[in-house]
Design a protein around this motif. Sequence first.
Motif, PDB file in Angstrom:
ATOM      1  N   ASP A  84       0.839  -1.486   0.074  1.00  0.00           N
ATOM      2  CA  ASP A  84      -0.121   0.024   0.081  1.00  0.00           C
ATOM      3  C   ASP A  84       0.880   1.003   0.075  1.00  0.00           C
ATOM      4  O   ASP A  84       0.662   2.243  -0.814  1.00  0.00           O
ATOM      5  CB  ASP A  84      -0.907  -0.239   1.191  1.00  0.00           C
ATOM      6  N   GLY A  85       1.754   1.474   0.353  1.00  0.00           N
ATOM      7  CA  GLY A  85       2.659   2.636   0.970  1.00  0.00           C
ATOM      8  C   GLY A  85       3.407   2.337  -0.445  1.00  0.00           C
ATOM      9  O   GLY A  85       3.505   3.784  -1.158  1.00  0.00           O
ATOM     10  N   ARG A  86       3.380   2.142  -1.695  1.00  0.00           N
ATOM     11  CA  ARG A  86       3.727   2.606  -2.561  1.00  0.00           C
ATOM     12  C   ARG A  86       2.738   3.191  -3.647  1.00  0.00           C
ATOM     13  O   ARG A  86       3.403   3.515  -5.088  1.00  0.00           O
ATOM     14  CB  ARG A  86       4.373   1.407  -3.397  1.00  0.00           C
ATOM     15  N   GLU A  88      -0.314   6.285  -3.535  1.00  0.00           N
ATOM     16  CA  GLU A  88      -1.347   7.195  -3.180  1.00  0.00           C
ATOM     17  C   GLU A  88      -2.274   7.271  -3.776  1.00  0.00           C
ATOM     18  O   GLU A  88      -2.561   7.230  -4.583  1.00  0.00           O
ATOM     19  CB  GLU A  88      -0.448   8.916  -3.124  1.00  0.00           C
ATOM     20  N   ALA A 105       3.734   6.859  -4.899  1.00  0.00           N
ATOM     21  CA  ALA A 105       3.722   7.447  -3.351  1.00  0.00           C
ATOM     22  C   ALA A 105       5.060   7.908  -3.824  1.00  0.00           C
ATOM     23  O   ALA A 105       5.761   9.146  -2.724  1.00  0.00           O
ATOM     24  CB  ALA A 105       3.207   6.906  -2.512  1.00  0.00           C
TER      25      ALA A 105
END
Length: 145
Positions: A84-86, A88, A105
């Motif tokens: 998920d952090g990759r 946005e 992201a």
Amino acid sequence: MSHPHNDPQYPIQKSDAQWRAELTPVQYAVARQAATERAFTGSFWNHWASGRYTCVGCGTALFDSETKFDAGCGWPSYWAAIEDGRIERVIDRSHGMTRVEVRCAACGSHLGHVFDDGPAPTGERFCINSAAIHFAPIADAPPTP
């Protein structure tokens, strides 16, 4: 929809001149101006090799071929990002619709949109422009940290 160039929230920063020099005109229009390529025209909509799909703007690994599926929509579709952090997620109210735009992201490049009509296990469909990604075959794919 205009794109927030040089938004300081993104760790990877490039000038507009750098983006234009590094990307083709189509890649620039999609990644930096949130354009959409026509369905069934991109290089990855019907591409099924094993590997990773990376951001055209910065090389960040975004999607794995293991999560790619044929959504029938004419764009590469994935049921999950590598993590998920990759990615946005940004509310997009352009063209009289409310959608969820997805961006890299790391550099803020526009990738496409995510919809809630995908398969299990996530139920999501990341509908991504081919012009916003590169493909690294499994042997050359960057490792996931």
